[in-house]
Motif scaffolding. Structure first.
Motif, short mmCIF file in Angstrom:
data_model
loop_
_atom_site.label_atom_id
_atom_site.label_comp_id
_atom_site.label_asym_id
_atom_site.label_seq_id
_atom_site.Cartn_x
_atom_site.Cartn_y
_atom_site.Cartn_z
N TRP A 45 0.84 -1.19 0.00
CA TRP A 45 0.00 0.00 0.00
C TRP A 45 0.88 1.25 0.00
CZ3 TRP A 45 -2.61 -2.42 4.80
CH2 TRP A 45 -3.48 -3.44 4.41
N PRO A 46 0.33 2.40 -0.30
CA PRO A 46 1.12 3.65 -0.23
C PRO A 46 1.51 3.96 1.21
CG PRO A 46 -1.20 4.13 -0.62
CD PRO A 46 -1.04 2.65 -0.80
N VAL A 47 2.72 4.44 1.40
CA VAL A 47 3.22 4.79 2.72
C VAL A 47 2.65 6.14 3.12
CG1 VAL A 47 5.26 5.21 4.13
CG2 VAL A 47 5.33 3.48 2.31
N ILE A 48 2.02 6.21 4.28
CA ILE A 48 1.34 7.45 4.68
C ILE A 48 2.08 8.17 5.80
CG2 ILE A 48 -0.91 6.55 3.98
CD1 ILE A 48 -1.50 5.95 6.88
N LYS A 49 3.27 7.69 6.15
CA LYS A 49 4.04 8.32 7.23
C LYS A 49 5.37 8.84 6.70
CE LYS A 49 2.09 5.70 11.11
NZ LYS A 49 2.41 4.87 12.30
N SER A 50 5.95 9.77 7.44
CA SER A 50 7.26 10.31 7.08
C SER A 50 8.34 9.30 7.44
CB SER A 50 7.51 11.62 7.82
OG SER A 50 7.61 11.39 9.23
N ARG A 51 9.54 9.52 6.95
CA ARG A 51 10.66 8.63 7.24
C ARG A 51 10.94 8.55 8.75
NH1 ARG A 51 14.71 6.39 4.28
NH2 ARG A 51 16.64 5.88 5.41
N ALA A 52 10.88 9.71 9.42
CA ALA A 52 11.12 9.74 10.86
C ALA A 52 10.07 8.94 11.61
CB ALA A 52 11.13 11.19 11.35
N ASP A 74 8.42 3.96 14.48
CA ASP A 74 7.56 2.77 14.54
C ASP A 74 8.40 1.50 14.61
OD1 ASP A 74 5.31 4.29 14.49
OD2 ASP A 74 4.81 3.90 12.38
N ALA A 75 9.45 1.43 13.81
CA ALA A 75 10.32 0.25 13.80
C ALA A 75 11.02 0.07 15.16
CB ALA A 75 11.35 0.38 12.68
N TRP A 76 11.46 1.19 15.75
CA TRP A 76 12.11 1.12 17.06
C TRP A 76 11.12 0.67 18.12
CZ3 TRP A 76 11.26 3.24 21.80
CH2 TRP A 76 12.30 3.12 22.74
#
Length: 347
Positions: free
Chosen positions: A155-162, A167-169
């Motif tokens: 799906w399209p990414v709706i969040k910024s890189r930061a 989220d990953a952390w």
């Protein structure tokens, strides 16, 4: 409802736990659009392996525990309720974005998420998240045992890189340790249930078509626990091509056990070729695999497993031996001496 069924099939497939591992899963569903069914907007079911621990829904806004332990841990309930509320808000945001992105207008829209973690022989294993929208998977995230994290977007990414990095952390350093700690707690509470072993009952069913001469052979394994089973149809000792095999879905029984069946159709020519067919089962409750030999033909036949046949022969043999022994060694009180009438009168 078709969307709902499709998504359940997609997200349920990866749930797996072998004899040395256990898993804790949250299966969440968010509904929006033309909801004609009396379901809450958001529901979440928490399961230990395949045992339902409890559920949460947006109407009650609290986690309801369903375990054999009657004690209620308030802190535990608040923790899981907080996690479920966070999942609810995140899924709602993503669902509305996808509805707008794909230009959906009317109908029922289903956003679902499966997230969970594993223990391998008491050591923390991987954590996984899968998401699907209206029957199609679109997001996967895996945190492996070695610490590697893999995220795949359709799906399209709706969040910024930061935001994505945060989220990953959070996924690795908060949600995974929390999931592992809850998994250990529930394993301690439900130890007897998760380690239960119930052997499958294996049966062969034959159905003949008098018009075509085709015989459908079905292997049914039922009444087993846990749910993981390997049911295979063999011809001359080799697995039959999966494209020919019908069925294979795992279905629950009403008593907490499971069943699975697989079928194959044999033409009249295949029946004349006299191939050997076997139905074989491998399950955690069995010391060895369970086999049934199949002799397909135009008329239904009763097939007895080789182990059962051997037991029956032993039983009949023992019964016959007992009758012979009893006849040869009757007690003296039961022996009758016959004296001729003339001799009795002389005495």
């Amino acid at each position: 409802m078709l969307h709902l069924i499709a998504v359940i099939c997609i997200l349920s497939a990866p749930v797996y736990s072998d004899s040395g591992s256990h898993s804790l899963w949250v299966f969440a569903t968010f509904l929006t659009g033309d909801v004609s069914v009396p379901f809450p907007e958001f529901t979440a079911v928490v399961s230990l392996d395949d045992i339902v621990i409890g559920h949460y829904d947006s109407d009650e806004s609290r986690f309801v525990q369903k375990t054999q332990d009657d004690s209620v841990n308030v802190t535990e309930q608040l923790t899981i309720s907080t996690v479920c509320k966070g999942i609810h808000e995140g899924m709602k945001t993503k669902a509305y974005y996808l509805i707008d992105y794909f230009n959906y207008t009317i109908g029922l829209h289903v956003q679902q998420r499966l997230v969970g973690c594993e223990l391998h022989r008491h050591e923390p294993g991987k954590m996984m998240t899968l998401e699907a929208f209206n029957g199609e998977s679109g997001f996967e995230r895996h945190y492996e045992i070695q610490g590697d994290q893999h995220t795949q977007w359709k799906w399209p990414v709706i969040k910024s890189r930061a935001q994505l990095e945060y989220d990953a952390w959070l996924y690795a350093h908060f949600y995974r340790p929390l999931c592992i700690s809850q998994l250990k707690k529930y394993l301690k509470k439900e130890k007897k249930r998760v380690t239960a072993r119930v052997k499958p009952r294996l049966r062969v069913i034959e159905q003949s078509n008098s018009d075509t001469g085709v015989v459908q052979v079905t292997c049914l394994a039922t009444g087993f626990y846990p749910r993981h089973i390997n049911l295979t149809l063999l011809r001359d000792g080799q697995p039959i091509n999966e494209e020919r095999v019908m069925g294979g879905e795992l279905l629950p029984n009403g008593d907490g056990t499971y069943q699975m069946r697989k079928s194959v159709e044999l033409s009249a020519e295949e029946q004349r070729e006299k191939h050997s067919y076997t139905c074989t089962v491998i399950h955690l409750s069995l010391d060895n695999k369970l086999d049934i030999s199949i002799e397909p033909g135009p008329d239904p036949v009763i097939v007895i497993p080789s182990v059962l046949l051997l037991l029956l022969l032993c039983a009949f043999g023992a019964l016959a031996s007992f009758k012979i022994w009893r006849k040869m060694y009757k007690p003296a009180s039961q022996q009758v001496s016959y004296i001729p009438t003339s001799e009795a009168d002389e005495t």
